[in-house]
Design a protein around this motif. Structure first.
Motif, PDB file in Angstrom:
ATOM      1  N   ILE A   1       0.814  -1.218   0.000  1.00  0.00           N
ATOM      2  CA  ILE A   1       0.000   0.000   0.000  1.00  0.00           C
ATOM      3  C   ILE A   1       0.850   1.273   0.000  1.00  0.00           C
ATOM      4  CG2 ILE A   1      -2.016  -1.104   1.031  1.00  0.00           C
ATOM      5  CD1 ILE A   1      -1.191   0.001   3.717  1.00  0.00           C
ATOM      6  N   ALA A   2       2.150   1.142   0.247  1.00  0.00           N
ATOM      7  CA  ALA A   2       3.022   2.307   0.096  1.00  0.00           C
ATOM      8  C   ALA A   2       3.265   2.589  -1.384  1.00  0.00           C
ATOM      9  CB  ALA A   2       4.344   2.082   0.808  1.00  0.00           C
ATOM     10  N   ARG A   3       3.347   1.528  -2.177  1.00  0.00           N
ATOM     11  CA  ARG A   3       3.538   1.685  -3.617  1.00  0.00           C
ATOM     12  C   ARG A   3       2.213   1.945  -4.333  1.00  0.00           C
ATOM     13  NH1 ARG A   3       4.751  -2.781  -8.109  1.00  0.00           N
ATOM     14  NH2 ARG A   3       5.369  -1.420  -9.821  1.00  0.00           N
ATOM     15  N   PHE A   4       1.198   1.182  -3.963  1.00  0.00           N
ATOM     16  CA  PHE A   4      -0.108   1.340  -4.603  1.00  0.00           C
ATOM     17  C   PHE A   4      -0.960   2.293  -3.767  1.00  0.00           C
ATOM     18  CE2 PHE A   4       1.555  -2.624  -6.285  1.00  0.00           C
ATOM     19  CZ  PHE A   4       1.370  -2.431  -7.645  1.00  0.00           C
ATOM     20  N   ASP A   5      -0.607   3.565  -3.865  1.00  0.00           N
ATOM     21  CA  ASP A   5      -1.254   4.639  -3.126  1.00  0.00           C
ATOM     22  C   ASP A   5      -1.611   5.730  -4.128  1.00  0.00           C
ATOM     23  OD1 ASP A   5      -1.931   6.872  -1.650  1.00  0.00           O
ATOM     24  OD2 ASP A   5      -0.334   6.623  -0.174  1.00  0.00           O
ATOM     25  N   PRO A   6      -2.900   6.007  -4.313  1.00  0.00           N
ATOM     26  CA  PRO A   6      -3.279   7.000  -5.328  1.00  0.00           C
ATOM     27  C   PRO A   6      -2.694   8.377  -5.091  1.00  0.00           C
ATOM     28  CG  PRO A   6      -5.173   6.372  -3.955  1.00  0.00           C
ATOM     29  CD  PRO A   6      -4.071   5.412  -3.652  1.00  0.00           C
TER      30      PRO A   6
ATOM     31  N   ALA B   1      -6.727  -0.921  -4.200  1.00  0.00           N
ATOM     32  CA  ALA B   1      -5.876  -0.047  -3.391  1.00  0.00           C
ATOM     33  C   ALA B   1      -5.726   1.322  -4.038  1.00  0.00           C
ATOM     34  CB  ALA B   1      -4.499  -0.682  -3.197  1.00  0.00           C
ATOM     35  N   MET B   2      -5.835   1.366  -5.376  1.00  0.00           N
ATOM     36  CA  MET B   2      -5.763   2.638  -6.101  1.00  0.00           C
ATOM     37  C   MET B   2      -7.143   3.264  -6.275  1.00  0.00           C
ATOM     38  SD  MET B   2      -2.526   2.803  -6.527  1.00  0.00           S
ATOM     39  CE  MET B   2      -2.351   4.205  -7.613  1.00  0.00           C
TER      40      MET B   2
ATOM     41  N   VAL C   1     -10.274   1.457  -1.126  1.00  0.00           N
ATOM     42  CA  VAL C   1      -8.968   1.769  -0.538  1.00  0.00           C
ATOM     43  C   VAL C   1      -8.944   1.390   0.938  1.00  0.00           C
ATOM     44  CG1 VAL C   1      -7.407   3.650   0.088  1.00  0.00           C
ATOM     45  CG2 VAL C   1      -8.421   3.584  -2.202  1.00  0.00           C
ATOM     46  N   HIS C   2      -9.985   1.741   1.666  1.00  0.00           N
ATOM     47  CA  HIS C   2     -10.034   1.439   3.101  1.00  0.00           C
ATOM     48  C   HIS C   2      -9.972  -0.065   3.343  1.00  0.00           C
ATOM     49  CE1 HIS C   2     -11.141   1.656   7.322  1.00  0.00           C
ATOM     50  NE2 HIS C   2     -12.061   0.734   7.075  1.00  0.00           N
ATOM     51  N   ARG C   3     -10.708  -0.837   2.550  1.00  0.00           N
ATOM     52  CA  ARG C   3     -10.765  -2.284   2.791  1.00  0.00           C
ATOM     53  C   ARG C   3      -9.414  -2.945   2.509  1.00  0.00           C
ATOM     54  NH1 ARG C   3     -13.208  -7.264   0.582  1.00  0.00           N
ATOM     55  NH2 ARG C   3     -13.896  -8.414   2.420  1.00  0.00           N
ATOM     56  N   VAL C   4      -8.751  -2.546   1.436  1.00  0.00           N
ATOM     57  CA  VAL C   4      -7.440  -3.127   1.149  1.00  0.00           C
ATOM     58  C   VAL C   4      -6.463  -2.805   2.273  1.00  0.00           C
ATOM     59  CG1 VAL C   4      -5.436  -3.034  -0.391  1.00  0.00           C
ATOM     60  CG2 VAL C   4      -7.746  -3.199  -1.350  1.00  0.00           C
ATOM     61  N   ARG C   5      -6.455  -1.566   2.723  1.00  0.00           N
ATOM     62  CA  ARG C   5      -5.503  -1.185   3.779  1.00  0.00           C
ATOM     63  C   ARG C   5      -5.811  -1.888   5.088  1.00  0.00           C
ATOM     64  NH1 ARG C   5      -4.728   5.364   2.600  1.00  0.00           N
ATOM     65  NH2 ARG C   5      -3.723   5.069   0.548  1.00  0.00           N
ATOM     66  N   ALA C   6      -7.084  -2.166   5.343  1.00  0.00           N
ATOM     67  CA  ALA C   6      -7.471  -2.807   6.602  1.00  0.00           C
ATOM     68  C   ALA C   6      -7.257  -4.308   6.588  1.00  0.00           C
ATOM     69  CB  ALA C   6      -8.940  -2.500   6.902  1.00  0.00           C
ATOM     70  N   GLU C   7      -7.395  -4.953   5.410  1.00  0.00           N
ATOM     71  CA  GLU C   7      -7.430  -6.414   5.391  1.00  0.00           C
ATOM     72  C   GLU C   7      -6.396  -7.091   4.496  1.00  0.00           C
ATOM     73  OE1 GLU C   7     -11.243  -8.261   5.052  1.00  0.00           O
ATOM     74  OE2 GLU C   7     -12.298  -6.498   5.819  1.00  0.00           O
ATOM     75  N   PHE C   8      -5.818  -6.372   3.528  1.00  0.00           N
ATOM     76  CA  PHE C   8      -4.983  -7.055   2.540  1.00  0.00           C
ATOM     77  C   PHE C   8      -3.626  -6.392   2.340  1.00  0.00           C
ATOM     78  CE2 PHE C   8      -9.486  -7.544   1.082  1.00  0.00           C
ATOM     79  CZ  PHE C   8      -9.618  -8.899   1.377  1.00  0.00           C
ATOM     80  N   SER C   9      -3.054  -5.828   3.380  1.00  0.00           N
ATOM     81  CA  SER C   9      -1.779  -5.134   3.216  1.00  0.00           C
ATOM     82  C   SER C   9      -0.602  -6.100   3.235  1.00  0.00           C
ATOM     83  CB  SER C   9      -1.584  -4.082   4.321  1.00  0.00           C
ATOM     84  OG  SER C   9      -1.283  -4.709   5.548  1.00  0.00           O
TER      85      SER C   9
END
Length: 404
Positions: free
Chosen positions: A187-192, A312-313, A369-377
């Motif tokens: 999520i550091a790389r795939f950050d809009p 994530a984007m 975005v919220h769901r990826v950061r919360a569950e799939f990082s």
């Protein structure tokens, strides 16, 4: 096989022997672009960051440089071979690596090297861990027995609940040994917020995209089960819309399939709308350029990392309703699911995604975005995997392997 005497490896093994961290050998067939390979490198980097020693054995490939940047040691091993003689000889090769580098854990991500690694671990006393990256097919008892090796680790990691269920239903695994650790998105790389306009302009220029025309993006190597033909059949039903579609991914030598796709593009009259590009070195920018991302795999993905990257984007994803996509997408909230192989349903999903009103698109963006950061990082994946390593090492003596 002689083990290379590289200073980076020896230094870290000496540190590990002094109690600064475990020595883990991961084995993957090769280091060509793929989810298993990317996960291998990410775990190696996390292990090094915690003071451990990361060693990867494989036949090598273009991702070796990523592995070196992670601070890991790469050793050449014919790990992709299914030749019984090579597999037999790999037992001694892996045992030599274990003994030379004081390896405590061997973590294997593919079937052929798993047979060799298990025997080497039994010979040396190292711990044996496996990861199921896919629902391995079998049509007879012999093939199922070949697959069973992946269920014989002291811990068996499944990359999704879908894979875990497949393992439970088809293989002899004590539930106490099974762990679900979903693949992680960086999520550091795939950050809009981290993709500059300059990067998007450069990629748009390279792909010759017209201004103001919606972009449908399909990431994924050119192989039939990824579903490129389903997408092309769907796009043929959207000729009343203005759009461009880019399929991005290497054919990895499948030139006949690439020619088949090019012929299908022509037969549908989509030559001015569809482009087939090789690997993209800036996927975050590619996602940001897109208005909708497609994952039309005809076989279920074990996880489907591109689905998570696109979400994530903040991009709407239209994906086949099976496999790992079901766990990542909340239908009509963070993306859209369609029945497998149903081109008409895929076309309808693309229409729906392209027609999202600005406020609905903004809500989808935020929820995805919220769901990826919360569950799939990626950080969660790495922390949980290193937790399995610590768990096995704390257990002391190597557990009895299951028997079929």
């Amino acid at each position: 096989m002689s083990v290379p005497e590289l200073n980076i490896g020896v230094t870290r093994v000496q540190k590990a022997a002094a109690g600064e961290g475990p020595v883990v050998l991961q084995i993957v067939p090769s280091l060509v672009t793929g989810g298993a390979e990317r996960g291998t490198i990410e775990i190696a980097a996390a292990l090094v960051a915690e003071g451990g020693t990361a060693i990867v054995a494989s036949e090598g490939g273009p991702m070796e440089n990523d592995l070196r940047r992670a601070g890991a040691l790469h050793l050449k091993l014919p790990a992709a071979s299914k030749n019984p003689i090579v597999m037999y000889r790999n037992v001694a090769r892996i045992a030599q690596i274990i003994e030379s580098y004081s390896v405590g854990i061997v973590h294997v991500r593919s079937r052929a090297p798993a047979w060799s690694a298990k025997a080497a671990c039994e010979r040396t006393g190292a711990h044996f861990i496996t990861t199921f990256h896919a629902p391995y097919n079998f049509s007879n008892a012999l093939k199922k027995r070949y697959n069973q090796i992946m269920a014989e680790g002291e811990r068996v990691i499944a990359i999704s609940e879908f894979i875990a269920q497949h393992v439970r239903e088809n293989y002899n695994v004590d539930p106490a040994r099974l762990r679900v650790i979903r693949r992680g998105i960086d999520i550091a790389r795939f950050d809009p917020d981290r993709v500059s306009a300059e990067r998007m302009i450069q990629l748009s220029t390279r792909w010759r995209l017209p201004d103001g025309v919606p972009l449908i993006l399909m990431p994924g190597r050119l192989t039939r089960w990824k579903g490129q033909t389903v997408l092309l059949d769907a796009l043929a039903q959207l000729k009343d819309l203005d759009y461009r579609c880019v399929m991005v991914g290497s054919d990895q030598g499948r030139t006949a399939y690439r020619r088949e796709l090019e012929a299908l593009v022509a037969s549908h009259g989509l030559e001015t709308r569809v482009s087939i590009m090789d690997e993209c070195n800036d996927m975050p920018a590619a996602y940001m350029l897109s208005d909708v991302v497609v994952s039309p795999s005809t076989d279920p993905e074990g996880f489907g990392r591109t689905v998570g990257e696109a979400q994530a984007m903040g991009r709407p994803v239209v994906a086949s309703d099976h496999g790992g996509a079901r766990e990542q997408i909340i239908d009509r909230r963070t993306g859209f699911l369609f029945p497998n192989r149903d081109a008409a349903a895929l076309a309808a999903g693309l229409r729906r995604a392209l027609a999202l009103a600005p406020d609905a698109r903004a809500r989808l963006h935020d929820d995805a975005v919220h769901r990826v950061r919360a569950e799939f990082s990626k950080d969660q994946m790495c922390a949980r995997t290193l937790g399995v390593y610590r768990e096995v090492l704390r257990a002391g003596a190597r557990s009895q392997f299951s028997r079929t």
